[in-house]
Write an enzyme that holds these catalytic residues in place. Structure first.
Site, short mmCIF file in Angstrom:
data_model
loop_
_atom_site.label_atom_id
_atom_site.label_comp_id
_atom_site.label_asym_id
_atom_site.label_seq_id
_atom_site.Cartn_x
_atom_site.Cartn_y
_atom_site.Cartn_z
N SER A 2 -31.29 -4.81 -75.82
CA SER A 2 -31.58 -5.32 -77.17
C SER A 2 -31.10 -6.74 -77.39
O SER A 2 -31.46 -7.37 -78.38
CB SER A 2 -30.93 -4.41 -78.21
N GLU A 7 11.33 -25.56 -37.01
CA GLU A 7 10.21 -25.67 -36.06
C GLU A 7 10.63 -26.20 -34.69
O GLU A 7 10.05 -25.82 -33.69
CB GLU A 7 9.12 -26.59 -36.64
#
Lengths: 305, 682
Positions: free
Chosen positions: B377, B92
């Site tokens: 059902s 970085e």
């Protein structure tokens, strides 16, 4: 002295370029650049300046927003916890089940230890305690050894009491209806000698004779709603002199006050009746124009049989 | 003028021009500086304030932490592996220790690239600038924001030491999968503290912050490895390691731990928990209050539920003839059938597992709770309970499977048909439920009235609105899988209803209790009648429409009911053991029925029951068989299913029925008269 005439040849140019002033200027600029590259003095100066202005700048940006939210969350949580603790503290210091009921807001509840509930249950008069829960059931649950805590919750119809094990599973549920709560309230309230001592009964005090005559005018079923537990009056020694009707309804019940004289000193016994039925009785009494404020001496005595 | 004179003249002119421009730039810079400084955010003191927010932690019923919200798990720099620190700095901001907030050489290089190599992108943000951006600024790219970010970085550098800055940075960078800060990331990916990261692990993690999604090692391992290599090469370039190290470390196998519940970015169960917490406490408290939430989730059951549903749906894909092509396309998710599974502990109502779809990452819509589909059902057990309770009928009552026409006031007659369009004639009610005969169910609801069925369903735990029409008994009002599992759990407990719940206890960060669940049940159904319905539903599994469950190897005592709706839009199976009630739904989100390549419809028994069986076999593995509690007033009789008489040695396929005391077996009669007499209201 600066010469404003353009140099005429190279030698003139070189003389001017390598004069003291341009060299100093170049050196100055170069040293500024070199020193900046070497020592970051611009960054340091700006940084130092910004440090001095930091306290006066706004608390804006993600981290501050997060901080504000955290603060709001902490305040909200603190209020929830404080309310709960106050409620628990009141419940723990309450001297009776009724006082616990008063301290809880509808829909809320408090957690008590099993032992604390047992103490409160033992303070309830046996006749009411039986209505709340059979002592044998309580004995059985206590003997099983799983009962750890008790959750008392205020409901629309009174109180719900849950006897819980360590995992909060309900071992036994007790519903304490409003009329039982009112009985508990009465047990909690200091005894009153005459109906005049109860402001709620003002203007609705009748002679016992008139009251029971009016009661007699209704069918038995209706009378049971007006006076649900007449046997409690029968157990009282002394004679009922006057009867009052409260103007305060609690959870569908209205108190009837019976002023009893037993030779020593008068006292008032309160019994709750169903609101709708008591209102009919009261209307009946008032239609007859019998609303009186008579003293005990002027009334005819009525003695329960 | 000689050429030499001319050259000198031009050079001098350029020099003065540059000087002028530099002067102008300085003036402009000073003006811009004071403009930008006006509402520059205040930097908190101390900087560690950024990591003071306690996280909200959500725990499973087993105590395992399954989610962390907000907050950061901060560690001092001394407890972070030096490999990771070197990897981050090399990748970085390799001049971090030298510069004073901005890296001028890198800026010049970036400017050069920006102006002269437009295709390339060169970043110049230092670690301090990234910290400033993360703490104060949005991710909108503007020159003003960039300049302000730089100013804050300068202030941070002027006020704090390099170690303090690095520590703050490492404790707040996002690594994806919900991990913020190196400690969380290290524990999430490698199951170890940040101090124990080796070089390979450190290099992998250091590569993630650039794009946590793109380099997510769970989804794109190869990309993550490539990024790890880039980090290693950078480390070598900076001099932290040598080329040999790069080769050796790159080959080191990485033991990334399986994605635990904690690292999951979301799940249907957690969504429900978060929604309920947010409703009760508000978003501030939830995300910033540091709550400790104890849920009912059983991580093992949850992962089994996810697995069973995904495997089951993959099989249905095959049956439907759906290929894998385009499966990853989110927009195409409607091409594939969806599913849902809800599992509830019967003795408490605790929701142990909840899956609301085939893949949370593609569709967050929670079909287990939010999707009210017709149960078909699957609703009949409520009808049969109502019939056994309010009519004189018993499971042994004889009824006739025949064409029925039921007049409806103000509407056309109702003419329900059986699923297979055939009629079998007389049969006892238990057989009718086992075979899911619609015509007999219609005759029953005509006698009980739809209100009685609705009453039973609501008492059991159905909370969705139900239409008071005859067809409600055949499941024509929408319900959710969680409701079905919860309502069937009421049967499993012999009629005691427990409200389903997800959260057992909530505490604040100091351990003070804010909320705790009281687990109490309420008797809502009669124990004897309920047992009769359970017995009938056991028949559904043993020899009825749900017998696939037994064929697949689930052997524990259990009861259940299949459900299929018109045109096979929904396939259901809800079943339970004495301990666990589970509902599975399968279907397309909209419009399409479940039909195989030959056009044959997929029923609840074919689509949902196998998923239920697969889940239950694994979920109950090793459990000893436990029978349903038989009430004292129940006795059993073996009957002839077609006559309702007591079976003898010559009876074919006798059926055992549960009868309550006082209920007798009818003698053989004409079935048409039995219906009228035995189904009359009590």
């Amino acid at each position: 002295m600066m010469s404003w005439v353009e140099p005429r040849d190279v030698r003139d140019w070189l003389r001017r370029v390598f004069a003291l002033r341009p060299i100093l200027l170049t050196l100055l600029i170069s040293s500024i650049i070199i020193l900046e590259m070497r020592f970051d003095w611009i960054e340091r100066s700006i940084g130092a300046y910004l440090v001095t202005t930091n306290p006066s700048r706004p608390e804006s940006g993600a981290i501050w927003e997060k901080g504000r939210r955290t603060l709001t969350a902490r305040k909200t949580l603190e209020k929830i916890v404080t309310d709960r603790q106050v409620s628990q503290r009141e419940a723990r210091s309450a001297s009776s089940l009724f006082k616990i009921a008063v301290s809880i807001a509808p829909g809320d509840g408090v957690m008590l230890s099993a032992e604390r509930f047992r103490q409160l249950y033992l303070k309830v008069p046996p006749s009411i305690a039986q209505e709340i829960m059979s002592p044998f059931d309580l004995l059985q649950i206590a003997s099983e050894g799983r009962w750890r805590r008790t959750y008392v919750e205020k409901t629309v119809s009174g109180l719900a009491v849950y006897l819980l094990d360590a995992d909060n599973n309900v071992l036994f549920q007790i519903d304490v209806p409003s009329d039982v709560l009112m009985q508990l309230k009465r047990e909690d309230t200091a005894p009153v000698e005459t109906l005049e001592g109860l402001p709620n009964f003002e203007q609705r005090i009748y002679t016992a004779e008139r009251f029971f005559e009016a009661l007699k005018a209704f069918p038995e079923e209706m009378r049971r709603s007006m006076l649900p537990h007449p046997e409690k009056l029968l157990q009282i020694s002394g004679r009922i002199v006057r009867v009052g009707i409260s103007d305060e309804a609690v959870s569908g019940y209205i108190d009837l006050g019976f002023e009893v004289h037993d030779g020593n000193r008068p006292r008032v016994v309160l019994i709750p009746g169903h609101e709708w039925a008591v209102w009919r009785l009261r209307s009946f009494l008032e239609e007859r124009g019998t609303s009186l404020n008579l003293s005990a001496e002027s009334s005819e005595n009525w003695r329960p049989k | 003028m000689t050429p030499a004179t001319s050259l000198i003249r031009q050079t001098i002119s350029l020099f003065y021009l540059a000087l002028l421009l530099a002067g102008l730039a300085t003036v402009w810079g000073v003006g811009f500086f004071f403009y930008a400084v006006r509402d520059l955010p205040r930097v908190p003191e101390p900087l560690s304030r950024i990591i003071e927010t306690p996280p909200t932690e959500i725990f499973a019923a087993t105590g395992e932490r399954i989610m962390v919200l907000g907050g950061q798990e901060a560690v001092p720099l001394s407890r972070v592996s030096p490999h990771f620190i070197q990897a981050v700095i090399a990748t970085e901001d390799h001049r971090f220790w030298e510069h004073h907030g901005v890296d001028k050489l890198r800026i010049l290089k970036a400017l050069w690239v920006t102006f002269f190599e437009p295709v390339k992108v060169q970043g110049a943000s230092t670690i301090t600038q990234q910290l400033a951006k993360n703490l104060f600024f949005s991710f909108r790219q503007t020159y003003t924001r960039k300049f302000r970010e730089m100013l804050v970085a300068l202030q941070i550098e002027a006020r704090y030491s390099k170690r303090q800055i690095l520590e703050a940075y490492l404790n707040q960078i996002p690594f994806g999968v919900g991990a913020h800060g190196i400690e969380q990331a290290s524990r999430s990916f490698f199951g170890k503290p940040a101090s124990e990261l080796n070089l390979a692990e450190a290099a992998l993690l250091a590569g993630l912050p650039k794009s946590p999604t793109r380099y997510n090692p769970y989804r794109h391992f190869q990309r993550a490895k490539e990024r790890q290599k880039t980090v290693l090469v950078r480390m070598a370039a900076v001099g932290y390691i040598n080329a040999e190290d790069v080769r050796r470390v790159f080959k080191t196998p990485l033991s990334i731990q399986p994605r635990s519940a904690e690292t999951r970015t979301g799940s249907y169960f957690l969504d429900v928990v978060l929604k309920r917490l947010e409703e009760r406490y508000g978003p501030e408290v939830l995300y910033h209050g540091g709550l400790k939430v104890m849920t009912t989730l059983d991580p093992q059951l949850q992962s089994l539920a996810v697995e069973s549903l995904q495997v089951g749906l993959a099989k249905i894909d095959q049956i439907l003839g759906i290929t894998d092509q385009g499966k990853d396309d989110v927009n195409n998710s409607e091409m594939y059938p969806q599913g849902a599974l809800a599992a509830v502990q019967t003795n408490s109502g605790a929701v142990s597992a909840l899956v609301g779809g085939r893949d949370y990452s593609k569709s967050e819509f929670n079909r287990a709770i939010q999707h009210n589909r017709l149960p078909g059902s699957g609703f009949k057990p409520f009808l049969y309970y109502a019939a056994l309770e309010s009519l004189k009928s018993t499971p042994a009552t004889l009824a006739v499977d025949k064409r029925v026409t039921i007049p409806v006031v103000g509407a056309p007659d109702w003419m329900p048909r059986n699923f297979d369009r055939t009629h079998e004639g007389p049969m006892i009610l238990k057989q009718a439920l086992m075979k899911s005969v619609n015509t007999i169910a219609a005759q029953l609801v005509e006698k009980t009235g739809p209100e009685a069925v609705i009453d039973v369903a609501q008492r059991s735990g159905i909370v969705s609105p139900l239409k008071p029409v005859y067809s409600v008994a055949l499941g024509t009002s929408g319900v959710s899988p969680l409701e079905m599992a919860s309502a069937f759990a009421t049967f499993a407990t012999g009629g005691i209803r427990h409200e389903p719940f997800f959260i057992r206890r909530v505490e604040d960060s100091l351990g003070r209790i804010l909320q705790e669940r009281i687990v109490g049940g309420k008797r809502v159904l009669d124990a004897g009648v309920t047992y009769q319905v359970i017995d009938m539903m056991q028949g559904v599994l043993d020899t009825g429409t749900g017998s696939v469950v037994r064929r697949l190897g689930f052997e524990l005592p259990a009861a259940g009911k299949t459900g299929t709706t018109d045109d096979y839009h929904d396939a259901w199976f809800t079943g339970f053991t004495p301990n666990l009630s589970v509902c599975v739904w399968v279907g397309f989100d909209r419009g399409v029925g479940l039909r195989d390549v030959r056009g044959k419809g997929i029923t609840g028994g074919r689509g949902a029951a196998p998923i239920w069986a697969d889940f239950m076999i694994k979920a109950t593995g090793g459990e000893p068989p436990r029978e349903f509690t038989i009430p004292e007033n129940i006795r059993f009789e073996n009957l002839d299913p077609t006559t309702g008489t007591v079976a003898d040695d010559w009876t074919r396929n006798p059926i055992r029925v549960a009868l309550r005391n006082g209920q007798t077996i009818t003698k053989p009669r004409q079935p048409s008269t039995i219906i009228e007499e035995d189904l009359s209201p009590e």
